[in-house]
Design an enzyme around this catalytic site. Structure first.
Site, PDB file in Angstrom:
ATOM      1  N   TYR A  56     -43.633  33.784  26.576  1.00  0.00           N
ATOM      2  CA  TYR A  56     -43.114  34.814  25.666  1.00  0.00           C
ATOM      3  C   TYR A  56     -44.173  35.078  24.604  1.00  0.00           C
ATOM      4  CZ  TYR A  56     -42.261  30.952  22.426  1.00  0.00           C
ATOM      5  OH  TYR A  56     -42.442  29.863  21.597  1.00  0.00           O
ATOM      6  N   ARG A 137     -38.112  27.288  31.666  1.00  0.00           N
ATOM      7  CA  ARG A 137     -38.382  28.683  31.343  1.00  0.00           C
ATOM      8  C   ARG A 137     -39.571  28.807  30.381  1.00  0.00           C
ATOM      9  NH1 ARG A 137     -36.351  29.063  26.192  1.00  0.00           N
ATOM     10  NH2 ARG A 137     -34.776  27.476  25.782  1.00  0.00           N
ATOM     11  N   TYR A 164     -38.776  17.862  24.811  1.00  0.00           N
ATOM     12  CA  TYR A 164     -37.828  18.987  24.816  1.00  0.00           C
ATOM     13  C   TYR A 164     -37.355  19.191  26.249  1.00  0.00           C
ATOM     14  CZ  TYR A 164     -35.898  23.575  23.456  1.00  0.00           C
ATOM     15  OH  TYR A 164     -35.056  24.630  23.197  1.00  0.00           O
ATOM     16  N   ASP A 264     -36.434  25.155  12.520  1.00  0.00           N
ATOM     17  CA  ASP A 264     -36.956  25.831  13.716  1.00  0.00           C
ATOM     18  C   ASP A 264     -37.510  27.220  13.410  1.00  0.00           C
ATOM     19  OD1 ASP A 264     -37.714  25.936  16.424  1.00  0.00           O
ATOM     20  OD2 ASP A 264     -35.915  27.041  16.954  1.00  0.00           O
TER      21      ASP A 264
HETATM   22  C1  0GY Z   1     -38.103  25.666  19.790  1.00  0.00           C
HETATM   23  C2  0GY Z   1     -37.396  26.205  20.947  1.00  0.00           C
HETATM   24  C3  0GY Z   1     -37.889  27.010  21.921  1.00  0.00           C
HETATM   25  C4  0GY Z   1     -39.254  27.306  22.102  1.00  0.00           C
HETATM   26  C5  0GY Z   1     -40.217  26.396  22.025  1.00  0.00           C
HETATM   27  O1  0GY Z   1     -42.387  25.691  22.246  1.00  0.00           O
HETATM   28  C6  0GY Z   1     -41.622  26.628  22.377  1.00  0.00           C
HETATM   29  O2  0GY Z   1     -41.971  27.741  22.785  1.00  0.00           O
HETATM   30  O3  0GY Z   1     -39.954  25.176  21.635  1.00  0.00           O
HETATM   31  C7  0GY Z   1     -36.962  27.595  22.920  1.00  0.00           C
HETATM   32  O4  0GY Z   1     -37.312  28.647  23.491  1.00  0.00           O
HETATM   33  O5  0GY Z   1     -35.869  27.040  23.127  1.00  0.00           O
HETATM   34  O6  0GY Z   1     -37.908  24.532  19.417  1.00  0.00           O
HETATM   35  O7  0GY Z   1     -38.903  26.364  19.199  1.00  0.00           O
END
Ligand code: 0GY
Length: 313
Positions: A56, A137, A164, A264
């Site tokens: 993204y 994703r 994560y 966040d």
């Molecule tokens: C967050 C959550 C997201 C994204 C990322 O590293 C990232 O792109 O962590 C998400 O899309 O759930 O913690 O920023």
């Protein structure tokens, strides 16, 4: 001064859902020395380009905007977590840590090819952890032996590993997480499905995981990502994301010394709505009632993990 602007009027560039401009002033007063232990900086893209492999493209969110938000909400410090849109290019995060005057520490993404010299440079800049992302994703697959090797090298520096993942993937990741040779910090409570009962088997598994692994910590973060109920329906109601409260509260109650909290900001990759960061701060007393629990969540625990040299033995 009115509640806004908090971002100093800096230009924002859009490319994705823009972060919430002019967050309200929280009603909850953060304890002195509170740490926003999960936030990001993005770009600016013309200075710190986004990774070609990203899934993204965020809107730019600079260090100055992050520091303005920190001051507006009443935080003293930030932990800036490398997000996938910057890949393993940690320059924006490092630049923010270095510019913070010691008020920010970082969590990096590194590849197996990272040199010892680069790890030492990251440490000097304030990095104290690496992030392993298993959300399909967001990232392409990385073999676990590569991650284990990285974990071993950063453990030697006293760093921890932030992970994560989605709740459904915990069973297959369980033994890998258990084999990591350092503290493991789980992002966003392991993303429980909050439409399921808090006493149900899925969340029970996560609690069991924490019980059986004393080196596992948890960020009780991102109600805005996890909530089905969403933000307050009524204007002026400040108790948002009620359906997430029982999950976060259960973790804070049982593991008060192993929890962290963060905004966040700037809420990457979020669809539907952008949260008001002031409202997110007002979520805290619902999941951590009482000054003792709040102090651990917001000050003692993040300081132990990110600024241990400032903590008494
Ligand atoms: C967050 C959550 C997201 C994204 C990322 O590293 C990232 O792109 O962590 C998400 O899309 O759930 O913690 O920023």
């Amino acid at each position: 001064m009115p509640d806004k602007p908090t971002t100093g009027g800096f230009e924002k560039t859009t490319g994705w859902l823009d972060w919430y401009d002019g967050p309200s002033r929280p009603a909850f007063r953060l304890p002195q020395g509170a740490v926003d232990a999960h936030c990001h900086v993005f770009g600016p893209g013309d200075e710190f380009p986004y990774a070609p492999e990203r899934k993204y493209t965020p809107c730019d969110a600079s260090k100055r905007q992050l520091f303005a938000l920190r001051d507006h909400l009443g935080f003293a410090r930030n932990v800036i977590v490398q997000a996938t849109c910057h890949g393993a290019d940690n320059r924006a995060m490092v630049d923010a840590c270095l510019a913070s005057g010691g008020k920010a520490r970082g969590v990096a993404t590194v590849k197996r090819s990272v040199t010892d010299q680069e790890l030492r440079r990251l440490h000097a800049a304030g990095v104290r952890g690496v992030r392993f992302n298993f959300v399909k994703r967001l990232v392409d697959f990385t073999p676990q032996d590569e991650l284990l090797e990285v974990a071993g090298r950063v453990a030697a520096l006293g760093w921890h590993v932030v992970v994560y993942f989605e709740a459904a993937d915990l069973p297959e990741l369980w033994s890998f997480f258990g084999a990591l040779p350092t503290t493991v910090v789980v992002d966003h409570m392991g993303r429980p499905d909050v439409t399921r009962p808090v006493d149900g088997p899925e969340f029970a598994l996560f609690l069991k995981f924490m019980r059986e692994h004393p080196a596992v910590w948890c960020k009780v973060t991102c109600p805005e990502r996890l909530s089905d109920a969403g933000p307050p329906a009524l204007r002026g109601e400040r108790h948002a994301y009620r359906d997430v409260v029982p999950f976060a509260r259960r973790i804070v109650d049982e593991f008060p010394d192993r929890v962290l909290w963060g905004t966040d900001w700037p809420h990457p990759n979020l669809r539907g709505h952008m949260p008001d960061d002031g409202l997110l701060v007002d979520f805290i007393p619902h999941i951590a009632p009482g000054a003792g629990a709040q102090r651990k969540l917001l000050v003692t625990n993040p300081m132990r993990l990110y600024w241990p040299e400032e903590c008494e033995a």
